[in-house]
Design a protein around this motif. Structure first.
Motif, short mmCIF file in Angstrom:
data_model
loop_
_atom_site.label_atom_id
_atom_site.label_comp_id
_atom_site.label_asym_id
_atom_site.label_seq_id
_atom_site.Cartn_x
_atom_site.Cartn_y
_atom_site.Cartn_z
N SER A 295 0.84 -1.19 0.00
CA SER A 295 0.00 0.00 0.00
C SER A 295 0.89 1.25 0.00
CB SER A 295 -0.90 0.02 1.23
OG SER A 295 -1.55 1.27 1.33
N PRO A 296 0.64 2.19 -0.92
CA PRO A 296 1.42 3.43 -0.92
C PRO A 296 1.22 4.26 0.34
CG PRO A 296 0.24 3.14 -3.02
CD PRO A 296 -0.31 2.13 -2.05
N ALA A 297 0.15 3.97 1.08
CA ALA A 297 -0.17 4.79 2.26
C ALA A 297 0.93 4.74 3.30
CB ALA A 297 -1.51 4.34 2.86
N ILE A 298 1.58 3.59 3.44
CA ILE A 298 2.63 3.49 4.46
C ILE A 298 3.84 4.33 4.05
CG2 ILE A 298 3.72 1.40 3.52
CD1 ILE A 298 4.09 0.47 6.44
N PHE A 299 4.11 4.43 2.75
CA PHE A 299 5.19 5.30 2.27
C PHE A 299 4.80 6.77 2.41
CE2 PHE A 299 6.57 1.39 0.13
CZ PHE A 299 7.94 1.43 0.40
N SER A 300 3.53 7.06 2.27
CA SER A 300 3.08 8.45 2.46
C SER A 300 3.33 8.90 3.90
CB SER A 300 1.59 8.57 2.12
OG SER A 300 1.36 8.32 0.75
N GLN A 301 3.07 7.99 4.85
CA GLN A 301 3.36 8.33 6.25
C GLN A 301 4.85 8.56 6.47
OE1 GLN A 301 1.57 5.77 9.23
NE2 GLN A 301 -0.22 5.35 7.94
N ALA A 302 5.67 7.76 5.80
CA ALA A 302 7.12 7.92 5.93
C ALA A 302 7.57 9.25 5.34
CB ALA A 302 7.84 6.76 5.25
N LEU A 303 7.01 9.63 4.19
CA LEU A 303 7.38 10.90 3.56
C LEU A 303 6.98 12.09 4.45
CD1 LEU A 303 6.47 10.23 -0.19
CD2 LEU A 303 8.76 10.38 0.83
N TYR A 320 10.38 -7.35 -4.48
CA TYR A 320 10.19 -6.68 -5.78
C TYR A 320 8.96 -5.78 -5.80
CZ TYR A 320 9.30 -6.21 -10.81
OH TYR A 320 9.04 -5.71 -12.06
N VAL A 321 7.84 -6.29 -5.31
CA VAL A 321 6.59 -5.51 -5.34
C VAL A 321 6.51 -4.56 -4.14
CG1 VAL A 321 4.06 -5.62 -5.28
CG2 VAL A 321 5.37 -7.28 -6.63
N ASN A 322 6.65 -5.13 -2.94
CA ASN A 322 6.47 -4.33 -1.71
C ASN A 322 7.45 -3.16 -1.60
OD1 ASN A 322 4.49 -6.14 -1.10
ND2 ASN A 322 5.56 -7.11 0.60
#
Length: 368
Positions: A295-303, A320-322
């Motif tokens: 889910s891109p949402a977890i990377f959004s929280q990191a950003l 590869y995917v995650n």
């Protein structure tokens, strides 16, 4: 000679010529070519062709578009000019010079525009280079560390303390089956279904041992509870030989480090006992975030924690995917750690790492 003027022109600022050229067309008629030099506010001179008109002894009647134009015209007949070829020659020379000057002026202007475009592109590229990397995000399991021995062996070791004798191979096979079932039925530790990391893992252990013949509920609960806490111990984890060196190199480059991992809330304790916690400014686990990769949402929280745009952040992971595809989709500089050298994956060579020893030089390419 007939002089025609318009209200917006000054006689002293413009000169106009009408030249009649003889052409052998039909009954030897004369065809006229009207050439005009309109008034100009500067040194710019423009030569315009209006239209041909039939002319014999007298100049033709001027068309409305010429009368309505903001021009001053001096019109003469063919008879006036036919014996004055040198005037015509001078006129044509002037026209040639005017056209040449106009061409040079336009060419110079075009060159300046082209130079401006190149300069803008250069500045734009320079702008990208003036925004180098500031953060590196990390996956943890199978990137920085791994389970020291197989799950089957560790489960059997704990069961043996409770007087049970189990086969590591059998336990390992049962674990893989149960783990897939739980991951499908209760994704991300069942957070959305009211579970948490601890209850999720205890359920996995109980169901794994039940498939191996252990049926006593109290015994199952005890083993499950012990194993959950045992995995916080450094004895159950092995840090890869290149991990600490890579983290130290990133820090020496002035980069800040963070963690984005599909892990439960034991991660902080595990990193601490493994001697890695001090390298990181923040940790985000999927249990804490409520969402898991991919889910891109977890990377959004990191950003948000990084406080910089995605193009100033890199991410390192083994999936590869995650890790790779998801981070790249966010605009993050994703790198795939391919310790097993699986060349079948469609990943550009510059995005693939065989070892973390390669990482510092790759990151420096995004910092210069």
């Amino acid at each position: 000679m007939e002089i025609l003027t318009s209200d917006s022109c000054f006689v002293s600022t413009a000169t106009f010529f009408h030249v009649s050229l003889r052409a052998c067309v039909h009954d030897d008629a004369f065809h006229s070519l009207f050439l005009a030099i309109p008034p100009s506010t500067g040194m710019d001179v423009c030569v315009r062709y209006f239209s041909p008109y039939i002319s014999r002894e007298t100049p033709p009647e001027l068309p409305p578009e010429l009368l309505n134009s903001r021009l001053l015209c001096v019109v003469t007949s063919w008879e006036t000019w036919k014996n004055n070829w040198y005037f015509i020659g001078v006129f044509l020379f002037v026209c040639f010079v005017c056209e040449f000057l106009r061409f040079v002026s336009e060419d110079g202007s075009s060159s300046r525009h082209s130079e401006n475009r190149v300069e803008k592109r250069t500045k734009k590229k320079a702008g990208v280079m003036r925004a180098p990397l500031r953060w590196v995000l990390w996956d943890v399991k199978d990137t920085l560390l791994k389970v020291r021995s197989s799950v089957g062996e560790q489960y059997c070791k704990e069961a043996e303390r409770m007087g049970l004798s189990l086969s590591p191979v059998e336990v390992d096979a049962a674990f893989r089956q149960v783990y897939r079932q739980y991951s499908s039925r209760y994704p991300n530790y069942g957070i959305s279904q009211g579970l948490n990391g601890q209850s999720w893992w205890r359920g996995v252990v109980r169901d794994t041992l039940s498939q191996c013949g252990v049926q006593e509920p109290e015994l199952l609960n005890t083993v499950a509870n012990n194993l959950y806490h045992n995995f916080c111990s450094a004895d159950n984890w092995e840090v890869f030989p290149d991990s600490k060196k890579a983290l130290e190199s990133c820090s020496s480059l002035g980069l800040k480090l963070g963690v984005v991992s599909n892990f439960d809330n034991r991660l902080e304790a595990i990193l601490h006992v493994c001697g890695l916690l001090s390298y990181f400014s923040f940790l985000i686990t999927s249990e804490e975030a409520g969402v898991a990769k991919p889910s891109p949402a977890i990377f959004s929280q990191a950003l948000q924690k990084c406080g910089v745009p995605a193009d100033r952040v890199a991410h390192i992971g083994d999936h590869y995917v995650n890790d790779y595809l998801t981070s790249r989709s966010m605009g993050i500089h994703g790198f795939l750690l391919d310790r097993h050298k699986d060349g079948q994956l469609d990943v550009p060579r510059e995005h693939r790492l065989i070892s973390l020893d390669e990482l510092p030089s790759r990151l420096q390419q995004h910092m210069n």
